[in-house]
Design a protein around this motif. Structure first.
Motif, PDB file in Angstrom:
ATOM      1  N   MET A 162      32.404  56.848  66.725  1.00  0.00           N
ATOM      2  CA  MET A 162      33.356  57.091  65.647  1.00  0.00           C
ATOM      3  C   MET A 162      33.308  55.899  64.703  1.00  0.00           C
ATOM      4  O   MET A 162      33.391  54.762  65.137  1.00  0.00           O
ATOM      5  CB  MET A 162      34.755  57.285  66.228  1.00  0.00           C
ATOM      6  N   ARG A 166      36.776  56.679  60.121  1.00  0.00           N
ATOM      7  CA  ARG A 166      37.394  57.804  60.847  1.00  0.00           C
ATOM      8  C   ARG A 166      38.472  57.315  61.798  1.00  0.00           C
ATOM      9  O   ARG A 166      39.517  57.951  61.942  1.00  0.00           O
ATOM     10  CB  ARG A 166      36.338  58.597  61.601  1.00  0.00           C
ATOM     11  N   LEU A 167      38.244  56.185  62.436  1.00  0.00           N
ATOM     12  CA  LEU A 167      39.256  55.608  63.319  1.00  0.00           C
ATOM     13  C   LEU A 167      40.509  55.247  62.531  1.00  0.00           C
ATOM     14  O   LEU A 167      41.636  55.505  62.976  1.00  0.00           O
ATOM     15  CB  LEU A 167      38.678  54.387  64.028  1.00  0.00           C
ATOM     16  N   TRP A 196      42.433  58.469  61.757  1.00  0.00           N
ATOM     17  CA  TRP A 196      43.165  58.983  62.921  1.00  0.00           C
ATOM     18  C   TRP A 196      44.367  58.107  63.252  1.00  0.00           C
ATOM     19  O   TRP A 196      45.440  58.615  63.583  1.00  0.00           O
ATOM     20  CB  TRP A 196      42.236  59.147  64.122  1.00  0.00           C
ATOM     21  N   ARG A 199      47.017  58.914  60.719  1.00  0.00           N
ATOM     22  CA  ARG A 199      47.636  60.208  61.011  1.00  0.00           C
ATOM     23  C   ARG A 199      48.720  60.071  62.077  1.00  0.00           C
ATOM     24  O   ARG A 199      49.815  60.627  61.932  1.00  0.00           O
ATOM     25  CB  ARG A 199      46.582  61.207  61.479  1.00  0.00           C
ATOM     26  N   LEU A 200      48.405  59.349  63.137  1.00  0.00           N
ATOM     27  CA  LEU A 200      49.387  59.178  64.214  1.00  0.00           C
ATOM     28  C   LEU A 200      50.589  58.368  63.744  1.00  0.00           C
ATOM     29  O   LEU A 200      51.741  58.735  64.020  1.00  0.00           O
ATOM     30  CB  LEU A 200      48.721  58.522  65.418  1.00  0.00           C
ATOM     31  N   SER A 246      48.318  63.358  55.538  1.00  0.00           N
ATOM     32  CA  SER A 246      47.425  62.625  56.440  1.00  0.00           C
ATOM     33  C   SER A 246      46.593  63.549  57.321  1.00  0.00           C
ATOM     34  O   SER A 246      45.525  63.162  57.783  1.00  0.00           O
ATOM     35  CB  SER A 246      48.226  61.652  57.312  1.00  0.00           C
ATOM     36  N   TRP A 247      47.064  64.766  57.543  1.00  0.00           N
ATOM     37  CA  TRP A 247      46.339  65.715  58.390  1.00  0.00           C
ATOM     38  C   TRP A 247      45.426  66.636  57.592  1.00  0.00           C
ATOM     39  O   TRP A 247      44.717  67.461  58.184  1.00  0.00           O
ATOM     40  CB  TRP A 247      47.320  66.523  59.246  1.00  0.00           C
ATOM     41  N   THR A 275      37.222  64.461  55.344  1.00  0.00           N
ATOM     42  CA  THR A 275      35.805  64.165  55.544  1.00  0.00           C
ATOM     43  C   THR A 275      35.019  64.270  54.259  1.00  0.00           C
ATOM     44  O   THR A 275      34.035  63.572  54.090  1.00  0.00           O
ATOM     45  CB  THR A 275      35.193  65.097  56.598  1.00  0.00           C
TER      46      THR A 275
END
Length: 156
Positions: A1, A5-6, A9, A12-13, A118-119, A123
């Motif tokens: 990853m 991308r990290l 994510w 997002r959390l 955020s979701w 990409t």
């Protein structure tokens, strides 16, 4: 990853947890109004946690702005949310509900919108920014040299 991308994510959390903190506030105050008076302390504690969480949102927003090149507006928004939540906390402690309740509604909407954003698929942003930067620096110059050699060959 990849690190981009990290970062996405992680953001997002963080944005989702932040939105949940802000969105549960009406529940705690509603329980207080129904007679569960200890819920006012929960409302206050969750408000303080939401203020602190804006700095995590800020850190995540800087990461996606820097690593994923998704812009700096989420970072600016998180700073604005920090000041708005701090003001919300102050007017809540003063029991100025005429300002506290409408501001709370606005903050819930903004936190929810940021979490939803955020979701969304990000990409395409990554592939667009990667296509500009992933080519080796000499690939464009090699192409230019090849064209130049072709032009030189045709003129000789």
């Amino acid at each position: 990853m990849t690190s981009a991308r990290l970062a996405i994510w992680a953001f997002r959390l963080i944005a989702t947890v932040f939105a949940l903190l802000v969105m549960t506030q009406p529940i705690w105050i509603g329980l207080f109004l129904q007679g569960e008076f200890d819920q006012l302390a929960v409302h206050r504690a969750v408000g303080g946690a939401a203020i602190a969480a804006t700095w995590l949102v800020f850190a995540g927003a800087v990461a996606i702005g820097w690593l994923a090149r998704l812009g700096w507006w989420p970072a600016a928004l998180s700073v604005g949310m920090f000041f708005a939540l701090a003001g919300q906390f102050v007017v809540g402690m003063q029991r100025a509900t005429a300002l506290h309740i409408p501001l709370g509604v606005v903050l819930i909407g903004i936190a929810g919108a940021l979490a939803v954003w955020s979701w969304l698929p990000m990409t395409r942003h990554l592939s667009r920014s990667r296509s500009r930067s992933s080519a080796p620096p000499d690939a464009a110059s090699a192409d230019s040299h090849q064209r130049l050699d072709t032009l030189r060959g045709s003129s000789q």
